[in-house]
Design a protein around this motif. Structure first.
Motif, PDB file in Angstrom:
ATOM      1  N   SER A 169       0.832  -1.210   0.000  1.00  0.00           N
ATOM      2  CA  SER A 169       0.000   0.000   0.000  1.00  0.00           C
ATOM      3  C   SER A 169       0.860   1.251   0.000  1.00  0.00           C
ATOM      4  CB  SER A 169      -0.888   0.033   1.250  1.00  0.00           C
ATOM      5  OG  SER A 169      -1.674  -1.101   1.343  1.00  0.00           O
ATOM      6  N   GLY A 170       0.216   2.350  -0.309  1.00  0.00           N
ATOM      7  CA  GLY A 170       0.902   3.624  -0.199  1.00  0.00           C
ATOM      8  C   GLY A 170       0.769   4.504  -1.420  1.00  0.00           C
ATOM      9  N   GLY A 171       0.303   3.973  -2.525  1.00  0.00           N
ATOM     10  CA  GLY A 171       0.164   4.774  -3.732  1.00  0.00           C
ATOM     11  C   GLY A 171      -1.288   5.028  -4.075  1.00  0.00           C
ATOM     12  N   LEU A 172      -1.492   5.584  -5.250  1.00  0.00           N
ATOM     13  CA  LEU A 172      -2.846   5.858  -5.711  1.00  0.00           C
ATOM     14  C   LEU A 172      -3.574   4.595  -6.145  1.00  0.00           C
ATOM     15  CD1 LEU A 172      -2.181   9.059  -7.837  1.00  0.00           C
ATOM     16  CD2 LEU A 172      -3.245   8.926  -5.588  1.00  0.00           C
ATOM     17  N   VAL A 173      -2.816   3.601  -6.597  1.00  0.00           N
ATOM     18  CA  VAL A 173      -3.402   2.350  -7.067  1.00  0.00           C
ATOM     19  C   VAL A 173      -3.229   1.312  -5.964  1.00  0.00           C
ATOM     20  CG1 VAL A 173      -3.306   0.590  -8.879  1.00  0.00           C
ATOM     21  CG2 VAL A 173      -2.811   2.977  -9.440  1.00  0.00           C
ATOM     22  N   PRO A 174      -4.313   0.674  -5.533  1.00  0.00           N
ATOM     23  CA  PRO A 174      -4.207  -0.260  -4.404  1.00  0.00           C
ATOM     24  C   PRO A 174      -3.572  -1.591  -4.793  1.00  0.00           C
ATOM     25  CG  PRO A 174      -6.432  -0.291  -5.256  1.00  0.00           C
ATOM     26  CD  PRO A 174      -5.689   0.795  -6.015  1.00  0.00           C
ATOM     27  N   PRO A 175      -2.898  -2.245  -3.845  1.00  0.00           N
ATOM     28  CA  PRO A 175      -2.419  -3.606  -4.088  1.00  0.00           C
ATOM     29  C   PRO A 175      -3.619  -4.550  -4.163  1.00  0.00           C
ATOM     30  CG  PRO A 175      -1.892  -2.912  -1.850  1.00  0.00           C
ATOM     31  CD  PRO A 175      -2.537  -1.757  -2.525  1.00  0.00           C
ATOM     32  N   LEU A 176      -3.485  -5.638  -4.899  1.00  0.00           N
ATOM     33  CA  LEU A 176      -4.592  -6.585  -5.069  1.00  0.00           C
ATOM     34  C   LEU A 176      -4.491  -7.801  -4.158  1.00  0.00           C
ATOM     35  CD1 LEU A 176      -4.896  -6.469  -8.947  1.00  0.00           C
ATOM     36  CD2 LEU A 176      -6.415  -5.411  -7.281  1.00  0.00           C
ATOM     37  N   ALA A 177      -3.289  -8.164  -3.746  1.00  0.00           N
ATOM     38  CA  ALA A 177      -3.107  -9.364  -2.916  1.00  0.00           C
ATOM     39  C   ALA A 177      -3.902  -9.249  -1.627  1.00  0.00           C
ATOM     40  CB  ALA A 177      -1.631  -9.575  -2.603  1.00  0.00           C
ATOM     41  N   GLY A 178      -4.724 -10.265  -1.360  1.00  0.00           N
ATOM     42  CA  GLY A 178      -5.505 -10.300  -0.145  1.00  0.00           C
ATOM     43  C   GLY A 178      -6.829  -9.550  -0.191  1.00  0.00           C
ATOM     44  N   MET A 179      -7.111  -8.867  -1.302  1.00  0.00           N
ATOM     45  CA  MET A 179      -8.394  -8.161  -1.407  1.00  0.00           C
ATOM     46  C   MET A 179      -9.518  -9.182  -1.524  1.00  0.00           C
ATOM     47  SD  MET A 179      -7.830  -4.867  -3.858  1.00  0.00           S
ATOM     48  CE  MET A 179      -9.004  -3.752  -3.141  1.00  0.00           C
ATOM     49  N   PRO A 180     -10.681  -8.900  -0.951  1.00  0.00           N
ATOM     50  CA  PRO A 180     -11.806  -9.836  -1.066  1.00  0.00           C
ATOM     51  C   PRO A 180     -12.213 -10.041  -2.527  1.00  0.00           C
ATOM     52  CG  PRO A 180     -12.265  -8.131   0.568  1.00  0.00           C
ATOM     53  CD  PRO A 180     -11.005  -7.734  -0.139  1.00  0.00           C
ATOM     54  N   ALA A 181     -12.421 -11.291  -2.896  1.00  0.00           N
ATOM     55  CA  ALA A 181     -12.758 -11.626  -4.283  1.00  0.00           C
ATOM     56  C   ALA A 181     -14.024 -10.913  -4.746  1.00  0.00           C
ATOM     57  CB  ALA A 181     -12.911 -13.132  -4.431  1.00  0.00           C
ATOM     58  N   ASP A 182     -15.025 -10.831  -3.869  1.00  0.00           N
ATOM     59  CA  ASP A 182     -16.273 -10.171  -4.262  1.00  0.00           C
ATOM     60  C   ASP A 182     -16.046  -8.699  -4.606  1.00  0.00           C
ATOM     61  OD1 ASP A 182     -17.664 -12.519  -3.928  1.00  0.00           O
ATOM     62  OD2 ASP A 182     -18.486 -11.973  -1.970  1.00  0.00           O
ATOM     63  N   GLY A 183     -15.183  -8.050  -3.840  1.00  0.00           N
ATOM     64  CA  GLY A 183     -14.898  -6.639  -4.091  1.00  0.00           C
ATOM     65  C   GLY A 183     -14.163  -6.421  -5.401  1.00  0.00           C
ATOM     66  N   VAL A 184     -13.188  -7.268  -5.690  1.00  0.00           N
ATOM     67  CA  VAL A 184     -12.434  -7.156  -6.949  1.00  0.00           C
ATOM     68  C   VAL A 184     -13.371  -7.440  -8.119  1.00  0.00           C
ATOM     69  CG1 VAL A 184     -10.541  -8.109  -8.326  1.00  0.00           C
ATOM     70  CG2 VAL A 184     -10.230  -7.713  -5.875  1.00  0.00           C
ATOM     71  N   THR A 185     -14.188  -8.481  -7.987  1.00  0.00           N
ATOM     72  CA  THR A 185     -15.128  -8.822  -9.058  1.00  0.00           C
ATOM     73  C   THR A 185     -16.096  -7.678  -9.309  1.00  0.00           C
ATOM     74  OG1 THR A 185     -14.988 -11.175  -8.541  1.00  0.00           O
ATOM     75  CG2 THR A 185     -16.919 -10.451  -9.782  1.00  0.00           C
ATOM     76  N   GLU A 186     -16.667  -7.150  -8.237  1.00  0.00           N
ATOM     77  CA  GLU A 186     -17.615  -6.043  -8.365  1.00  0.00           C
ATOM     78  C   GLU A 186     -16.973  -4.838  -9.038  1.00  0.00           C
ATOM     79  OE1 GLU A 186     -19.719  -3.024  -5.273  1.00  0.00           O
ATOM     80  OE2 GLU A 186     -19.944  -5.159  -4.816  1.00  0.00           O
ATOM     81  N   ALA A 187     -15.750  -4.501  -8.632  1.00  0.00           N
ATOM     82  CA  ALA A 187     -15.059  -3.352  -9.213  1.00  0.00           C
ATOM     83  C   ALA A 187     -14.769  -3.586 -10.696  1.00  0.00           C
ATOM     84  CB  ALA A 187     -13.761  -3.085  -8.454  1.00  0.00           C
ATOM     85  N   MET A 188     -14.258  -4.772 -11.025  1.00  0.00           N
ATOM     86  CA  MET A 188     -13.936  -5.066 -12.431  1.00  0.00           C
ATOM     87  C   MET A 188     -15.187  -5.040 -13.311  1.00  0.00           C
ATOM     88  SD  MET A 188     -10.687  -5.591 -13.202  1.00  0.00           S
ATOM     89  CE  MET A 188     -10.598  -6.810 -14.511  1.00  0.00           C
ATOM     90  N   LEU A 189     -16.285  -5.606 -12.826  1.00  0.00           N
ATOM     91  CA  LEU A 189     -17.523  -5.597 -13.612  1.00  0.00           C
ATOM     92  C   LEU A 189     -18.056  -4.176 -13.778  1.00  0.00           C
ATOM     93  CD1 LEU A 189     -19.277  -8.813 -12.237  1.00  0.00           C
ATOM     94  CD2 LEU A 189     -18.099  -8.515 -14.441  1.00  0.00           C
ATOM     95  N   ALA A 190     -17.903  -3.347 -12.737  1.00  0.00           N
ATOM     96  CA  ALA A 190     -18.326  -1.946 -12.830  1.00  0.00           C
ATOM     97  C   ALA A 190     -17.441  -1.173 -13.799  1.00  0.00           C
ATOM     98  CB  ALA A 190     -18.313  -1.301 -11.449  1.00  0.00           C
ATOM     99  N   PHE A 191     -16.136  -1.437 -13.786  1.00  0.00           N
ATOM    100  CA  PHE A 191     -15.240  -0.814 -14.772  1.00  0.00           C
ATOM    101  C   PHE A 191     -15.651  -1.243 -16.179  1.00  0.00           C
ATOM    102  CE2 PHE A 191     -11.741  -0.636 -11.402  1.00  0.00           C
ATOM    103  CZ  PHE A 191     -11.799   0.727 -11.253  1.00  0.00           C
ATOM    104  N   ARG A 192     -15.897  -2.538 -16.343  1.00  0.00           N
ATOM    105  CA  ARG A 192     -16.213  -3.084 -17.660  1.00  0.00           C
ATOM    106  C   ARG A 192     -17.508  -2.507 -18.215  1.00  0.00           C
ATOM    107  NH1 ARG A 192     -17.033  -9.430 -18.783  1.00  0.00           N
ATOM    108  NH2 ARG A 192     -19.132  -8.882 -18.220  1.00  0.00           N
ATOM    109  N   SER A 193     -18.506  -2.310 -17.372  1.00  0.00           N
ATOM    110  CA  SER A 193     -19.799  -1.785 -17.832  1.00  0.00           C
ATOM    111  C   SER A 193     -19.805  -0.270 -17.991  1.00  0.00           C
ATOM    112  CB  SER A 193     -20.901  -2.185 -16.850  1.00  0.00           C
ATOM    113  OG  SER A 193     -20.790  -1.439 -15.649  1.00  0.00           O
ATOM    114  N   GLY A 194     -18.802   0.395 -17.406  1.00  0.00           N
ATOM    115  CA  GLY A 194     -18.772   1.855 -17.447  1.00  0.00           C
ATOM    116  C   GLY A 194     -19.449   2.486 -16.250  1.00  0.00           C
ATOM    117  N   ALA A 195     -19.970   1.667 -15.329  1.00  0.00           N
ATOM    118  CA  ALA A 195     -20.628   2.203 -14.137  1.00  0.00           C
ATOM    119  C   ALA A 195     -19.636   2.851 -13.178  1.00  0.00           C
ATOM    120  CB  ALA A 195     -21.396   1.091 -13.411  1.00  0.00           C
ATOM    121  N   ARG A 196     -18.384   2.420 -13.243  1.00  0.00           N
ATOM    122  CA  ARG A 196     -17.342   2.995 -12.390  1.00  0.00           C
ATOM    123  C   ARG A 196     -16.362   3.737 -13.287  1.00  0.00           C
ATOM    124  NH1 ARG A 196     -13.959  -0.124  -7.630  1.00  0.00           N
ATOM    125  NH2 ARG A 196     -12.609   1.629  -7.115  1.00  0.00           N
TER     126      ARG A 196
END
Length: 104
Positions: free
Chosen positions: A47-74
């Motif tokens: 941690s420490g930058g603008l882009v978060p590390p992915l290791a250990g992040m909850p799978a549901d959160g990563v999935t939700e974020a990626m799907l929102a990026f993909r759809s344009g909702a995020r």
């Protein structure tokens, strides 16, 4: 093009370039899903930058974020374009793999 967009685009390009080097390919765990290596081009190990590390992040959160990026909702600078390159099954595999990874 804004400085952040240029930096993010360069980061993705660097990550993709690293992903295909022969020396790097030999050290990639076989369990790593396709595309996961390129994430490290922007997402740091700690941690420490603008882009978060992915290791250990909850799978549901990563999935939700990626799907929102993909759809344009995020809103995103480059993640929307990156996420469009993955199927929903690939996104879920990436998220599950990163959730199992232990942060340094």
């Amino acid at each position: 093009m804004g400085a952040l967009r240029v930096a993010a685009t360069a980061c993705v390009a660097a990550g993709l370039a690293l992903a295909w080097t022969p020396a790097r390919a030999q050290s990639v765990p076989q369990s790593m899903p396709v595309g996961a290596l390129a994430c490290g081009g922007c997402h740091p190990a700690v941690s420490g930058g603008l882009v978060p590390p992915l290791a250990g992040m909850p799978a549901d959160g990563v999935t939700e974020a990626m799907l929102a990026f993909r759809s344009g909702a995020r809103p995103a600078t480059v993640m929307d374009r990156i996420a469009k390159g993955f199927s929903e099954d690939e996104i879920r595999a990436l998220a599950a793999w990163f959730a199992r990874e232990k942060p340094p």
